[in-house]
Design an enzyme around this catalytic site. Structure first.
Site, PDB file in Angstrom:
ATOM      1  NE  ARG A  80      -3.246  -2.132   3.209  1.00 18.06           N
ATOM      2  CZ  ARG A  80      -3.575  -2.387   4.482  1.00 18.06           C
ATOM      3  NH1 ARG A  80      -3.228  -1.529   5.435  1.00 18.06           N
ATOM      4  NH2 ARG A  80      -4.235  -3.489   4.779  1.00 18.06           N
ATOM      5  CG  HIS A  92      -0.169  -3.763   4.447  1.00 15.78           C
ATOM      6  ND1 HIS A  92      -0.479  -4.850   3.656  1.00 15.78           N
ATOM      7  CD2 HIS A  92      -0.728  -4.002   5.659  1.00 15.78           C
ATOM      8  CE1 HIS A  92      -1.215  -5.708   4.356  1.00 15.78           C
ATOM      9  NE2 HIS A  92      -1.374  -5.212   5.570  1.00 15.78           N
ATOM     10  CG  ASP A 132      -3.820  -7.704   5.788  1.00 14.02           C
ATOM     11  OD1 ASP A 132      -2.826  -7.831   6.532  1.00 14.02           O
ATOM     12  OD2 ASP A 132      -4.482  -6.648   5.689  1.00 14.02           O
ATOM     13  CE1 TYR A 144      -1.494  -6.019  18.293  1.00 11.73           C
ATOM     14  CE2 TYR A 144      -2.582  -5.395  16.232  1.00 11.73           C
ATOM     15  CZ  TYR A 144      -1.678  -5.123  17.240  1.00 11.73           C
ATOM     16  OH  TYR A 144      -0.946  -3.959  17.204  1.00 11.73           O
ATOM     17  CG  HIS A 192      -5.051  -7.857  12.931  1.00  9.17           C
ATOM     18  ND1 HIS A 192      -5.021  -6.579  13.429  1.00  9.17           N
ATOM     19  CD2 HIS A 192      -4.187  -7.886  11.886  1.00  9.17           C
ATOM     20  CE1 HIS A 192      -4.166  -5.862  12.732  1.00  9.17           C
ATOM     21  NE2 HIS A 192      -3.660  -6.614  11.786  1.00  9.17           N
ATOM     22  CG  ASP A 205     -11.507  -8.955   9.449  1.00  9.44           C
ATOM     23  OD1 ASP A 205     -10.349  -8.745   9.870  1.00  9.44           O
ATOM     24  OD2 ASP A 205     -12.182  -8.096   8.853  1.00  9.44           O
ATOM     25  CG  HIS A 206      -6.865  -9.580   8.372  1.00  9.47           C
ATOM     26  ND1 HIS A 206      -7.649  -8.662   9.039  1.00  9.47           N
ATOM     27  CD2 HIS A 206      -5.598  -9.096   8.418  1.00  9.47           C
ATOM     28  CE1 HIS A 206      -6.913  -7.652   9.458  1.00  9.47           C
ATOM     29  NE2 HIS A 206      -5.652  -7.887   9.113  1.00  9.47           N
ATOM     30  CG  HIS A 238      -0.354  -7.973   9.160  1.00  8.83           C
ATOM     31  ND1 HIS A 238      -0.308  -7.245   7.992  1.00  8.83           N
ATOM     32  CD2 HIS A 238       0.815  -7.727   9.818  1.00  8.83           C
ATOM     33  CE1 HIS A 238       0.837  -6.575   7.945  1.00  8.83           C
ATOM     34  NE2 HIS A 238       1.530  -6.851   9.042  1.00  8.83           N
TER      35      HIS A 238
END
Length: 250
Positions: free
Chosen positions: A176, A192, A199, A226, A229, A231-232, A234
């Protein structure tokens, strides 16, 4: 060269190898892998072992960076030291090769089979890693550094994918720029921005991903439990170790 052409090239190699094996069986001889099969990315010209150094060692380190062992990382510095040797052994063991820590034709042939002509591993692409812009600019490091950092992380993911049974891994976000990071509410120091953060969503479970990542050179692991986080998972390569996925025992 596009991925379809690359697949066809690999298929051609495989068919050639099968044809040679068939002929060998008819005449009663054994065919061994003696010369590495060159490709469009990088070609190794010598056998590599402890104590050696050079760009060819650095290229090897990139590709075995996902095999450092639990909680460890290997330096990508072009010097074939003990950590590189251990990573080569783990790579060889993962693919059923003679695990002697020496990178020769068998090891190189396996690496050639695992990479596309742009040097990315076969199961990951620059395009899926960078959905922000086309030139890798605007992040915390130069565009070339962000792209290189992404490449190393892809090879780590390739190793992790193999360890998980060669299951697909689904990338929801990679590189990103500052503007892209701000748009999604990313942390101001997000990995990122450096190109190495990624992710993962989908399956395996987020906890399984976070737990497995500890073996593949990722120093930044954030997952369920955490903040932000659940839903994914990292993964990234921060200078110091930062692991936190409390719901997963990390």
């Amino acid at each position: 060269m596009n991925r379809r052409t690359t697949v066809l090239r690999r298929l051609g190699r495989a068919l050639t190898a099968c044809a040679l094996a068939a002929v060998a069986s008819l005449v009663g001889v054994t065919v061994t892998s003696s010369a590495a099969q060159a490709d469009g990315c990088y070609n190794w010209g010598r056998t590599l072992s402890s104590g050696m150094s050079g760009e060819d060692v650095r290229q090897l380190q990139i590709r075995v960076s996902g095999y450092p062992g639990y909680g460890a990382r290997i330096a990508i510095d072009g010097a074939f030291g003990p950590a590189t040797r251990s990573a080569v052994i783990r790579f060889q063991q993962a693919y059923g090769l003679s695990a002697d820590g020496v990178a020769g034709p068998q090891t190189f042939n396996q690496l050639y089979a695992l990479q596309d002509d742009d040097c990315t591993p076969v199961n990951f692409t620059y395009a899926e890693w960078n959905r922000c812009n086309g030139d890798w600019s605007g992040g915390a490091v130069s565009a070339s550094s962000a792209r290189f950092n992404a490449l190393v992380s892809m090879w780590k993911l390739q190793a992790m994918r193999k360890a998980l049974g060669s299951v697909p891994l689904y990338i929801s976000s990679g590189f990103r720029s500052y503007s892209c990071n701000s748009a999604v509410g990313g942390a101001s120091n997000s990995r990122h921005l450096f190109g190495d953060g990624v992710d993962l969503t989908g399956s395996p479970s987020f906890c399984r991903l976070a737990q497995q990542a500890r073996n593949h050179g990722f120093s930044n692991i954030l997952g369920p439990g955490y903040p932000g986080h659940n839903d994914h998972t990292h993964l990234g390569n921060s200078p110091s170790q930062s692991w936190s996925a409390p719901s997963c025992g990390i």
